[in-house]
Write an enzyme that holds these catalytic residues in place. Structure first.
Site, PDB file in Angstrom:
ATOM      1  N   CYS A 139       5.554  -1.697   8.262  1.00  0.00           N
ATOM      2  CA  CYS A 139       5.390  -0.962   7.004  1.00  0.00           C
ATOM      3  C   CYS A 139       4.072  -0.181   6.987  1.00  0.00           C
ATOM      4  CB  CYS A 139       5.453  -1.918   5.820  1.00  0.00           C
ATOM      5  SG  CYS A 139       4.030  -3.014   5.687  1.00  0.00           S
ATOM      6  N   HIS A 140       3.873   0.580   5.910  1.00  0.00           N
ATOM      7  CA  HIS A 140       2.694   1.430   5.773  1.00  0.00           C
ATOM      8  C   HIS A 140       1.392   0.648   5.927  1.00  0.00           C
ATOM      9  CE1 HIS A 140      -0.440   3.593   3.434  1.00  0.00           C
ATOM     10  NE2 HIS A 140       0.104   4.658   3.971  1.00  0.00           N
ATOM     11  N   ALA A 141       1.274  -0.476   5.229  1.00  0.00           N
ATOM     12  CA  ALA A 141       0.026  -1.256   5.286  1.00  0.00           C
ATOM     13  C   ALA A 141      -0.291  -1.688   6.710  1.00  0.00           C
ATOM     14  CB  ALA A 141       0.136  -2.485   4.377  1.00  0.00           C
TER      15      ALA A 141
ATOM     16  N   THR B  15       0.829  -1.200   0.000  1.00  0.00           N
ATOM     17  CA  THR B  15       0.000   0.000   0.000  1.00  0.00           C
ATOM     18  C   THR B  15       0.869   1.259   0.000  1.00  0.00           C
ATOM     19  OG1 THR B  15      -0.121   0.115   2.413  1.00  0.00           O
ATOM     20  CG2 THR B  15      -1.806  -1.196   1.276  1.00  0.00           C
TER      21      THR B  15
END
Length: 483
Positions: free
Chosen positions: A398-400, A375
């Protein structure tokens, strides 16, 4: 007060330095090994916008835009960014930046100009700074005064990315009351880098969760690589888990500046990144930083020539309940289609929607399971509609993973091939705790996901003229944080 060195800033300076700048100043004053630098304050941005006369032009464009018309919004954003980037910085302002950059270059011994990272650090009067996290830009390996000034302007312009405009409008934040500071920091040309949570963000256990990969930390933060994963008991210093991943890509310095994404050399792809000694050094840093702030932290770190540097620290946005996580689990009698890492707990059942480009985001409807390589901030509106997230790459930092935890939806990362194995409209169930994706629907999974979404949000101290209760990555999470 247009430019301030890290040594002259603290967490109380969020209003002029933004979250990144204020925390880097706080860490520097605490004696934490932070690469030196300075902040072009939000007052500089405000002076630039008003002295050049472009403030009213920008506000006029924003007043006329329909944020629900994607094309119109994108065109308005590009027009505003072009105005800012193409407007020269008046001498009275650029002089401050020039003096600060020359002093930094002299301090680090780089006669041709310091190699720096330039990062946006947005702030606003009435909400936590990090409500805009991920919406503004970062530029790595910038060298030379002209380039520094150019990228400072680009950071200012990034305050008007389409996604940032959309969120402010959607949540009734006044564009005129949102400011941006810019961090200029000596670049650490790291051998290895990554992210460390000082506690497990999913369970709240007192275990340092560390992810690392080769080169710059951008690959870990963005989720473009599946990093090595380590868990260390902070009380006993026992290394509880080591997971070595196949690290296919890395960011490094290109000849002549700027950072580029390259393939990891074959001999390093499956090589362990962090030794036990380096893990213990990181855990000692975790204890020190957590002790200073008095609460669990989400940090970014880097090793260069054997020396550890802390690049950023902020409160963990969401903390799971370890007692709840340890409750009795129901056995699932379904075929396992995909295995990965559990990044946000809970069960999510729905139809698969495979997203390979931003143009496909409209496919994701309420209750679907969104499947993608990794993402990005542009995908958050679609993530909000999804009942669960599954990615090929990335780790639990991470971002997701972070956004899913804040939304309270299950997330499975690091599957390797979910986008090719799972088929469009297949009915599946994602288990965000075990890191599994099952074939078929589990009855009651929606209730389970909703229960998992009852997350705790870490409180932060009063650090600006308004009361800031929490540090969150999305404006939508602020009401939950304030509860």
């Amino acid at each position: 007060m247009y430019v301030k060195k890290f040594e002259d800033l603290s967490k109380d300076d969020l209003g002029i330095a933004g979250g990144k700048g204020a925390n880097l100043g706080e860490l520097t004053q605490a004696g934490i090994p932070v690469p030196p630098g300075f902040v072009v304050t939000s007052k500089t941005y405000d002076k630039f916008m008003r002295d050049t006369g472009i403030f009213s032009k920008v506000m006029d464009i924003l007043d006329q835009v329909d944020i629900n018309n994607t094309k119109e919004l994108q065109e308005a954003a590009e027009k505003i960014k072009a105005i800012i980037i193409e407007t020269p910085i008046p001498d009275g302002i650029s002089t401050y930046i020039t003096e600060a950059y020359n002093q930094l270059s002299e301090r680090v011994g780089e006669e041709d100009g310091a190699d720096v990272a330039i990062r946006s650090s947005a702030t606003a009067e009435d909400l936590p700074e990090a409500s805009f996290a991920g919406q503004q830009d970062t530029f790595l390996h910038v060298q030379g005064l002209d380039n520094v000034i150019e990228y400072v302007r680009k950071c200012w312009a990034s305050l008007f990315e389409a996604r940032a405009i959309f969120y402010r409008e959607e949540n009734n934040f006044e564009h005129s009351q949102v400011y941006i500071a810019v961090v200029v920091q000596q670049m650490v040309d790291s051998d290895k880098a990554g992210v460390m949570f000082t506690v497990n963000p999913s369970t709240g256990e007192n275990i340092a969760l560390i992810e690392g990969s080769w080169g710059l930390g951008e690959s870990v933060v963005s989720g473009s690589v599946t990093p090595d994963n380590y868990a260390v008991d902070k009380e006993t210093n026992e290394v509880l888990n080591v997971t070595i991943s196949d690290k296919k890509t890395m960011f490094t310095n290109e000849e002549g500046g700027t950072s580029i994404q390259v393939d990891v050399p074959d001999e390093l792809r499956k090589e362990r990144v962090l030794s036990d000694e380096e893990l213990l050094e990181l855990v000692a840093m975790a204890k020190r930083v957590e002790g200073h702030y008095g609460k669990p932290q989400d940090t970014e770190w880097a090793f260069h020539d054997g020396n550890l540097f802390l690049l950023q620290s902020r409160p963990i946005t969401t903390l799971g309940d370890s007692k709840k996580e340890g409750s009795e689990e129901e056995e699932v009698d379904l075929e396992v289609l995909i295995r990965g890492l559990g990044a946000s707990p809970g069960l999510a059942s729905g139809s698969v929607k495979v997203i390979l480009s931003l143009d496909e985001l409209d496919k994701v409807q309420d209750g679907d399971v969104m499947v993608t390589t990794m993402t990005t901030p542009d995908m958050v509106p679609a993530m909000k509609r999804a009942t669960g997230i599954v990615t090929d790459e990335g780790g639990v930092t991470c971002h997701a993973a972070i956004i899913s935890r804040e939304l309270g939806i299950p997330c499975v990362v690091c599957t390797g091939d979910a986008t090719t194995t799972l088929k469009e409209n297949d009915e599946v169930t994602a288990d965000g705790k075990k890191g599994l994706v099952y074939k078929g629907i589990i009855k009651g999974a929606e209730d389970e996901a909703a229960s998992a979404g009852a997350i705790q949000v870490s409180a932060t101290p009063l650090i600006t003229v308004t009361e800031v209760k929490a540090n969150v990555s999305m404006a939508e999470a602020a009401p939950k944080a304030a509860a």
